[in-house]
Design a protein around this motif. Structure first.
Motif, PDB file in Angstrom:
ATOM      1  N   ASP A  86     -16.925  18.316  22.691  1.00 27.67           N
ATOM      2  CA  ASP A  86     -16.207  19.485  22.820  1.00 27.67           C
ATOM      3  C   ASP A  86     -16.150  19.776  21.236  1.00 27.67           C
ATOM      4  OD1 ASP A  86     -15.743  19.847  25.490  1.00 27.67           O
ATOM      5  OD2 ASP A  86     -14.038  18.326  25.591  1.00 27.67           O
ATOM      6  N   PRO A  87     -16.959  20.166  20.692  1.00 27.42           N
ATOM      7  CA  PRO A  87     -16.941  20.749  19.307  1.00 27.42           C
ATOM      8  C   PRO A  87     -16.002  22.039  19.239  1.00 27.42           C
ATOM      9  CG  PRO A  87     -19.172  21.261  19.602  1.00 27.42           C
ATOM     10  CD  PRO A  87     -18.482  20.498  21.100  1.00 27.42           C
ATOM     11  N   ARG A  88     -15.193  22.074  18.391  1.00 33.44           N
ATOM     12  CA  ARG A  88     -14.401  23.311  18.214  1.00 33.44           C
ATOM     13  C   ARG A  88     -14.683  24.100  17.083  1.00 33.44           C
ATOM     14  NH1 ARG A  88     -12.221  19.481  21.276  1.00 33.44           N
ATOM     15  NH2 ARG A  88     -10.386  19.956  22.591  1.00 33.44           N
ATOM     16  N   GLU A 137     -18.775  15.623  18.702  1.00 33.86           N
ATOM     17  CA  GLU A 137     -17.465  16.460  18.595  1.00 33.86           C
ATOM     18  C   GLU A 137     -17.287  16.825  17.149  1.00 33.86           C
ATOM     19  OE1 GLU A 137     -14.115  15.299  20.449  1.00 33.86           O
ATOM     20  OE2 GLU A 137     -15.099  14.854  22.514  1.00 33.86           O
ATOM     21  N   GLU A 138     -16.907  17.957  16.714  1.00 28.95           N
ATOM     22  CA  GLU A 138     -16.824  18.183  15.350  1.00 28.95           C
ATOM     23  C   GLU A 138     -15.832  19.531  15.170  1.00 28.95           C
ATOM     24  OE1 GLU A 138     -19.599  19.624  11.613  1.00 28.95           O
ATOM     25  OE2 GLU A 138     -20.452  19.813  13.373  1.00 28.95           O
ATOM     26  N   THR A 139     -15.078  19.652  14.087  1.00 32.23           N
ATOM     27  CA  THR A 139     -14.376  20.856  14.048  1.00 32.23           C
ATOM     28  C   THR A 139     -15.107  21.723  12.989  1.00 32.23           C
ATOM     29  OG1 THR A 139     -12.194  19.835  14.600  1.00 32.23           O
ATOM     30  CG2 THR A 139     -12.199  21.869  13.056  1.00 32.23           C
ATOM     31  N   VAL A 140     -15.673  22.881  13.162  1.00 31.99           N
ATOM     32  CA  VAL A 140     -16.285  23.900  12.515  1.00 31.99           C
ATOM     33  C   VAL A 140     -15.117  24.909  11.708  1.00 31.99           C
ATOM     34  CG1 VAL A 140     -17.820  25.586  12.254  1.00 31.99           C
ATOM     35  CG2 VAL A 140     -18.350  23.581  13.504  1.00 31.99           C
ATOM     36  N   VAL A 141     -14.955  25.418  10.847  1.00 35.85           N
ATOM     37  CA  VAL A 141     -14.363  26.265  10.455  1.00 35.85           C
ATOM     38  C   VAL A 141     -14.809  27.633  10.207  1.00 35.85           C
ATOM     39  CG1 VAL A 141     -12.862  27.225   8.640  1.00 35.85           C
ATOM     40  CG2 VAL A 141     -12.736  24.850   9.286  1.00 35.85           C
ATOM     41  N   LEU A 142     -14.604  28.885  10.860  1.00 35.95           N
ATOM     42  CA  LEU A 142     -15.427  30.129  10.660  1.00 35.95           C
ATOM     43  C   LEU A 142     -14.272  31.092  10.013  1.00 35.95           C
ATOM     44  CD1 LEU A 142     -17.464  32.411  11.273  1.00 35.95           C
ATOM     45  CD2 LEU A 142     -16.420  32.660  13.613  1.00 35.95           C
ATOM     46  N   THR A 143     -14.774  31.353   8.972  1.00 37.71           N
ATOM     47  CA  THR A 143     -14.135  32.453   8.009  1.00 37.71           C
ATOM     48  C   THR A 143     -14.850  33.850   8.182  1.00 37.71           C
ATOM     49  OG1 THR A 143     -13.450  30.914   6.408  1.00 37.71           O
ATOM     50  CG2 THR A 143     -13.118  33.168   5.846  1.00 37.71           C
ATOM     51  N   PRO A 151     -19.375  42.834   8.888  1.00 34.37           N
ATOM     52  CA  PRO A 151     -18.915  41.341   9.061  1.00 34.37           C
ATOM     53  C   PRO A 151     -19.741  40.279   8.219  1.00 34.37           C
ATOM     54  CG  PRO A 151     -18.889  42.278  11.110  1.00 34.37           C
ATOM     55  CD  PRO A 151     -19.607  43.089  10.217  1.00 34.37           C
ATOM     56  N   VAL A 152     -18.759  39.503   7.517  1.00 35.84           N
ATOM     57  CA  VAL A 152     -19.851  38.244   6.882  1.00 35.84           C
ATOM     58  C   VAL A 152     -19.071  36.794   7.484  1.00 35.84           C
ATOM     59  CG1 VAL A 152     -19.963  37.097   4.853  1.00 35.84           C
ATOM     60  CG2 VAL A 152     -19.864  39.507   4.540  1.00 35.84           C
ATOM     61  N   LEU A 153     -19.981  36.289   8.381  1.00 33.97           N
ATOM     62  CA  LEU A 153     -19.478  35.141   8.772  1.00 33.97           C
ATOM     63  C   LEU A 153     -19.779  33.712   7.961  1.00 33.97           C
ATOM     64  CD1 LEU A 153     -20.859  36.162  12.388  1.00 33.97           C
ATOM     65  CD2 LEU A 153     -18.655  36.769  11.447  1.00 33.97           C
ATOM     66  N   VAL A 154     -18.778  32.964   7.578  1.00 34.37           N
ATOM     67  CA  VAL A 154     -19.056  31.980   6.742  1.00 34.37           C
ATOM     68  C   VAL A 154     -18.579  30.543   7.686  1.00 34.37           C
ATOM     69  CG1 VAL A 154     -18.470  30.957   4.582  1.00 34.37           C
ATOM     70  CG2 VAL A 154     -18.472  33.311   4.707  1.00 34.37           C
ATOM     71  N   PHE A 155     -19.780  29.921   7.950  1.00 41.64           N
ATOM     72  CA  PHE A 155     -19.343  28.663   8.741  1.00 41.64           C
ATOM     73  C   PHE A 155     -19.491  27.543   7.824  1.00 41.64           C
ATOM     74  CE2 PHE A 155     -21.458  31.453  11.956  1.00 41.64           C
ATOM     75  CZ  PHE A 155     -20.749  31.194  12.963  1.00 41.64           C
ATOM     76  N   ASP A 156     -18.167  26.743   7.790  1.00 35.96           N
ATOM     77  CA  ASP A 156     -18.078  25.608   7.086  1.00 35.96           C
ATOM     78  C   ASP A 156     -18.152  24.356   8.178  1.00 35.96           C
ATOM     79  OD1 ASP A 156     -17.831  23.607   5.047  1.00 35.96           O
ATOM     80  OD2 ASP A 156     -15.336  24.336   4.850  1.00 35.96           O
ATOM     81  N   GLN A 157     -19.249  23.708   7.927  1.00 31.01           N
ATOM     82  CA  GLN A 157     -19.503  22.381   8.982  1.00 31.01           C
ATOM     83  C   GLN A 157     -20.352  21.366   8.186  1.00 31.01           C
ATOM     84  OE1 GLN A 157     -21.705  23.924  12.181  1.00 31.01           O
ATOM     85  NE2 GLN A 157     -23.524  24.044  10.980  1.00 31.01           N
ATOM     86  N   LYS A 158     -20.242  20.293   8.809  1.00 33.16           N
ATOM     87  CA  LYS A 158     -21.018  19.156   8.515  1.00 33.16           C
ATOM     88  C   LYS A 158     -22.833  19.554   8.681  1.00 33.16           C
ATOM     89  CE  LYS A 158     -17.895  15.495   9.190  1.00 33.16           C
ATOM     90  NZ  LYS A 158     -17.618  14.540  10.238  1.00 33.16           N
TER      91      LYS A 158
END
Length: 197
Positions: A86-88, A137-143, A151-158
């Motif tokens: 369940d990544p979020r 499972e991982e938590t990704v931050v989408l700004t 829109p500019v989608l910035v994914f901060d993830q491993k």
């Protein structure tokens, strides 16, 4: 006088060799039979029966209902994946124009390369974004920001280094905005893997 030799005739040597081999076979067979009779037959090993796993009373569905931006905290979307992980995604909408966000259904494997994304138009106000993350499972931050209205989608993830052959898994989000959005003008960035000089 005939010479006498201390060596036995060749026939005796051959007979003694055959007799030795036969004796070894008989002794080996008897020993093998004795071992088989003495050794107890193996009994089945005890098998540990796992304790039943308690079922949680509240289970979060893999595909949540559309999420309306709350006014008191960040939006968190549980992604629908092929496996039971369940990544979020924690969403930070800097524009205030996001009306709804929900998980799309991810396919098996990677449909895009690392550090890239496909942005598809669903309807005039909605887009589907497909990118890749590590399985699990991982938590990704989408700004969500904007550049001239797009829109500019910035994914901060491993993520692994560029041009790698590391395996990943698809991640899919469906975003609906207050106004029309053109999927071809949406920018996507992955800063956690971009070079910083």
């Amino acid at each position: 006088m005939p010479s006498s030799s201390s060596r036995p005739p060749a026939g005796n040597i051959v007979a003694a060799g055959i007799l030795s081999i036969a004796l070894a076979i008989v002794v080996g067979t008897a020993a093998l039979g004795a071992v088989r009779q003495v050794a107890p037959s193996p009994s089945p090993s005890p098998v540990a029966t796992p304790a039943p796993t308690p079922t949680p009373s509240h289970v979060t569905p893999a595909t949540p209902a559309p999420t309306v931006a709350p006014s008191d905290g960040p939006i968190v979307v549980v992604l629908d994946t092929v496996d039971q992980n369940d990544p979020r995604v924690v969403v930070d909408d800097q524009t205030g124009t996001l009306a709804d966000i929900l998980s799309g259904h991810a396919g098996d494997g990677m449909s895009v390369r690392w550090n890239t994304a496909n942005v598809d138009q669903i309807d005039p106000r909605s887009i589907r974004v497909t990118w890749v993350g590590f399985p699990g499972e991982e938590t990704v931050v989408l700004t969500i920001d904007s550049d001239g209205g797009a829109p500019v989608l910035v994914f901060d993830q491993k993520a692994p280094y560029a041009n790698t052959d590391a395996l990943g898994a698809d991640r899919v989000l469906i975003l609906t905005f207050d106004d029309n959005v053109d999927a071809s003008k949406v920018e996507v960035a992955f800063p956690s893997v971009e070079a910083s000089f």
